[in-house]
Design a protein around this motif. Sequence first.
Motif, short mmCIF file in Angstrom:
data_model
loop_
_atom_site.label_atom_id
_atom_site.label_comp_id
_atom_site.label_asym_id
_atom_site.label_seq_id
_atom_site.Cartn_x
_atom_site.Cartn_y
_atom_site.Cartn_z
N VAL A 148 0.85 -1.20 0.00
CA VAL A 148 0.00 0.00 0.00
C VAL A 148 0.88 1.25 0.00
N LYS A 149 0.48 2.26 -0.77
CA LYS A 149 1.16 3.56 -0.77
C LYS A 149 0.23 4.54 -0.08
N ILE A 150 0.74 5.18 0.97
CA ILE A 150 -0.05 6.15 1.73
C ILE A 150 0.45 7.53 1.36
N GLY A 151 -0.43 8.36 0.83
CA GLY A 151 -0.07 9.68 0.33
C GLY A 151 0.35 10.64 1.42
N ALA A 152 1.06 11.67 1.01
CA ALA A 152 1.54 12.69 1.94
C ALA A 152 0.35 13.39 2.61
N GLY A 153 0.45 13.57 3.91
CA GLY A 153 -0.57 14.27 4.67
C GLY A 153 -1.83 13.47 4.95
N SER A 154 -1.85 12.22 4.58
CA SER A 154 -3.04 11.38 4.80
C SER A 154 -3.15 10.96 6.25
N LYS A 158 -8.81 3.68 9.30
CA LYS A 158 -9.53 2.44 9.03
C LYS A 158 -8.61 1.49 8.28
N SER A 159 -8.82 0.21 8.47
CA SER A 159 -7.97 -0.80 7.83
C SER A 159 -8.04 -0.72 6.32
N ILE A 160 -6.88 -0.94 5.69
CA ILE A 160 -6.78 -1.04 4.23
C ILE A 160 -6.42 -2.49 3.96
N THR A 161 -7.41 -3.28 3.57
CA THR A 161 -7.20 -4.72 3.40
C THR A 161 -6.87 -5.12 1.97
N GLU A 162 -7.03 -4.21 1.03
CA GLU A 162 -6.72 -4.52 -0.36
C GLU A 162 -5.25 -4.20 -0.64
N PRO A 163 -4.47 -5.19 -1.12
CA PRO A 163 -3.05 -4.93 -1.35
C PRO A 163 -2.79 -4.08 -2.60
N HIS A 164 -1.66 -3.42 -2.62
CA HIS A 164 -1.15 -2.66 -3.76
C HIS A 164 -2.12 -1.58 -4.24
N VAL A 165 -2.60 -0.78 -3.31
CA VAL A 165 -3.45 0.36 -3.65
C VAL A 165 -2.79 1.64 -3.14
N THR A 166 -3.28 2.77 -3.62
CA THR A 166 -2.81 4.07 -3.14
C THR A 166 -3.95 4.72 -2.38
N VAL A 167 -3.66 5.20 -1.17
CA VAL A 167 -4.68 5.87 -0.37
C VAL A 167 -4.21 7.30 -0.07
N VAL A 168 -5.15 8.23 -0.12
CA VAL A 168 -4.85 9.63 0.19
C VAL A 168 -6.05 10.25 0.89
N GLY A 169 -5.83 11.39 1.52
CA GLY A 169 -6.91 12.18 2.08
C GLY A 169 -7.04 12.07 3.58
N ILE A 170 -8.01 12.87 4.07
CA ILE A 170 -8.34 12.90 5.49
C ILE A 170 -9.85 12.70 5.59
N PRO A 171 -10.34 11.61 6.02
CA PRO A 171 -9.66 10.34 6.28
C PRO A 171 -9.23 9.68 4.96
N ALA A 172 -8.24 8.85 5.01
CA ALA A 172 -7.67 8.22 3.82
C ALA A 172 -8.67 7.29 3.14
N ARG A 173 -8.67 7.37 1.83
CA ARG A 173 -9.52 6.47 1.03
C ARG A 173 -8.74 6.03 -0.21
N ILE A 174 -9.12 4.91 -0.77
CA ILE A 174 -8.43 4.34 -1.94
C ILE A 174 -8.71 5.21 -3.16
N VAL A 175 -7.63 5.62 -3.86
CA VAL A 175 -7.79 6.42 -5.08
C VAL A 175 -7.34 5.68 -6.33
N SER A 176 -6.43 4.72 -6.19
CA SER A 176 -6.02 3.95 -7.36
C SER A 176 -5.53 2.58 -6.95
N LYS A 177 -5.63 1.66 -7.92
CA LYS A 177 -5.18 0.29 -7.70
C LYS A 177 -4.07 0.01 -8.70
N SER A 178 -3.01 -0.69 -8.23
CA SER A 178 -1.89 -0.98 -9.13
C SER A 178 -2.02 -2.32 -9.78
#
Length: 178
Positions: A148-154, A158-178
């Motif tokens: 998982v890639k966690i964006g700057a300032g995120s 909550k748990s991120i159970t999906e592998p190889h995704v990018t999360v950003v924001g407050i609260p963090a949410r999935i924005v892209s899948k690799s």
Amino acid sequence: MKLKEYIAADRMDHYPVISKGYLMDWLLKTEQYWLRKFIKALRCEEYYEFHHPNKFLNYFYKRKKNIIGRKLGFFIPAGCFDTGLKIYHYGSIIINPKARIGQDCTIHGNCCIGSKGTFPDDSPIIGNGVDIGQGAQILGGITIADGVKIGAGSIVTKSITEPHVTVVGIPARIVSKS
């Protein structure tokens, strides 16, 4: 496992002792020089605490790590990170002693990995190959999947159970899948 192998397992760039890069790094006391010294002291402390117990050397390296950590703004207890750690920047990296971070983790400056302050202590469990961006916070008894890639300032609460995704924001949410 030998101490030298344990230290070499991290992804910090080390110059050969007799080289121009090592000499310039030592003379100029660059940011990477201090980061390497901190990681080496952290790994030596872990080695003499968990793999080859020695109270004197454990205390020596714990003290050395804390002195360098105070300069850099780090609070990283022994035993939190698995092998392959890479720290890119110094500045306020706070890790809860009960947090567990997997292999080949990359962490940038101004990060916090800790509990929400509830009882019982709820600390994050982070998978292998996770990239934690500048200023990111991972809080609570959550699980982060591998890659998982966690964006700057995120802020991840909550748990991120999906592998190889990018999360950003407050609260963090999935924005892209690799």
